[in-house]
Enzyme design. Structure first.
Site, short mmCIF file in Angstrom:
data_model
loop_
_atom_site.label_atom_id
_atom_site.label_comp_id
_atom_site.label_asym_id
_atom_site.label_seq_id
_atom_site.Cartn_x
_atom_site.Cartn_y
_atom_site.Cartn_z
N LYS A 221 1.00 -1.20 0.07
CA LYS A 221 -0.05 -0.17 -0.07
C LYS A 221 0.98 1.39 -0.14
CE LYS A 221 -3.32 2.36 3.13
NZ LYS A 221 -4.10 2.48 4.17
C1 5RP Z 1 -1.22 5.03 8.25
C2 5RP Z 1 -2.40 4.39 7.34
C3 5RP Z 1 -3.64 4.74 7.85
O1 5RP Z 1 -4.06 4.45 8.96
C4 5RP Z 1 -4.91 4.36 6.93
O2 5RP Z 1 -4.95 3.14 6.39
C5 5RP Z 1 -4.66 5.45 5.65
O3 5RP Z 1 -5.68 5.45 4.94
P1 5RP Z 1 -6.10 6.91 4.18
O4 5RP Z 1 -4.94 7.64 4.09
O5 5RP Z 1 -7.00 6.53 2.97
O6 5RP Z 1 -7.22 7.59 5.14
O7 5RP Z 1 -2.14 3.66 6.48
O8 5RP Z 1 0.07 5.15 7.57
#
Ligand code: 5RP
Length: 261
Positions: free
Chosen positions: A173
């Site tokens: 991710k």
């Molecule tokens: C922190 C993360 C977050 O907790 C979250 O999953 C991010 O999601 P978004 O940016 O779409 O709100 O990954 O590093």
């Protein structure tokens, strides 16, 4: 690859090769994040349009009914809060694989902070969780979190994503950026993009579309969905971009029309 690992990955990545992951793990370092104060009420209407839910173990146990039929990608890294500026996201393992198995998860997520003085700590925790998770056929999603002072550009994000894959991540991710295809091309495992801070719905849909065009397999989006003026409309629109090849314009029309239906 073992049957169990393949089976779990097939629950996360759908038959069309794409996925809509709904990130609601923010509380592990941000507390009662705007939009997630009553996490159960926020998440329930979004679930029909999400392929995977990404919570913490505390959120899962306290807010999500156990009979909910959705694969879970469990956040297992943490250890610092947004109040700790110098050590922001200096994370280690905060949930054992034994507990992840007890929660019947399909994957676990762990953040690495490449380029920070404490990068080594996060990377060693990450590889430890990979060894433990893979032993039981559980894939690990690497989150290439970006610390202060580090650019969200293709050079940095391809370095962090490739490192994550070489260290054993099953999926990555990362953030969308200009020349995103370079990040995808140099990463041998599937990539999903994070949404990041809330931006206008139209822009978030365009970002998701561009990421897919560049080769991402989907999104792992949180704030741009649950902080939207219409979270259900927004996740429907994101789902249409990811699974139905909607253009940003078509998806934005879908978003706008949702409230009227
Ligand atoms: C922190 C993360 C977050 O907790 C979250 O999953 C991010 O999601 P978004 O940016 O779409 O709100 O990954 O590093």
């Amino acid at each position: 690859m073992d049957w169990g690992m393949k089976n779990r990955l097939s629950r996360i990545i759908k038959k069309d090769g794409h996925t809509v992951m709904l990130a609601v793990d923010h509380g592990y370092f941000m507390g009662p994040t705007t939009g997630l104060e009553k996490l159960d009420e926020t998440v329930k209407p979004l679930l029909p349009y999400a392929d995977v839910l990404m919570p913490t173990r505390g959120a899962l146990r306290n807010y999500i009914p156990p009979e909910t039929d959705i694969p879970i990608c469990l956040r297992v890294s943490g250890g610092t809060s947004i109040l700790n500026e110098t050590n922001l996201l200096h994370e280690g393992i905060v949930c054992s694989i034994e507990d992840a198995i007890r929660l019947n998860v399909s994957a676990v997520a762990f953040s690495i902070l490449v380029g920070q003085p404490f990068e080594r700590d996060t990377i060693l925790g990450f590889t430890q969780i990979i060894d433990e998770a893979n032993r039981y056929g559980i894939p690990v999603l690497a989150v290439t979190a970006v610390g202060r002072g580090l650019g969200k550009d293709a050079k940095y994000l391809s370095l962090a994503s490739r490192m994550a894959a070489e260290l054993g991540a099953s999926m990555v991710k990362t953030y969308y950026c200009k020349d995103f295809e370079k990040v995808v091309e140099t990463c041998p495992v599937p990539i999903v993009i994070a949404g990041g801070k809330k931006i206008p719905e139209k822009d978030a849909l365009e970002m998701a579309y561009n990421a897919l065009q560049a080769g991402a397999i989907g999104v792992d989006m949180g704030r741009n969905i649950f902080q939207s003026t219409d979270p259900v409309g927004m996740i429907k629109a994101v789902n249409a971009v990811v699974h139905k090849k909607y253009t940003p314009k078509e998806a934005y029309e879908l978003f706008k029309s949702n409230k009227k239906t």
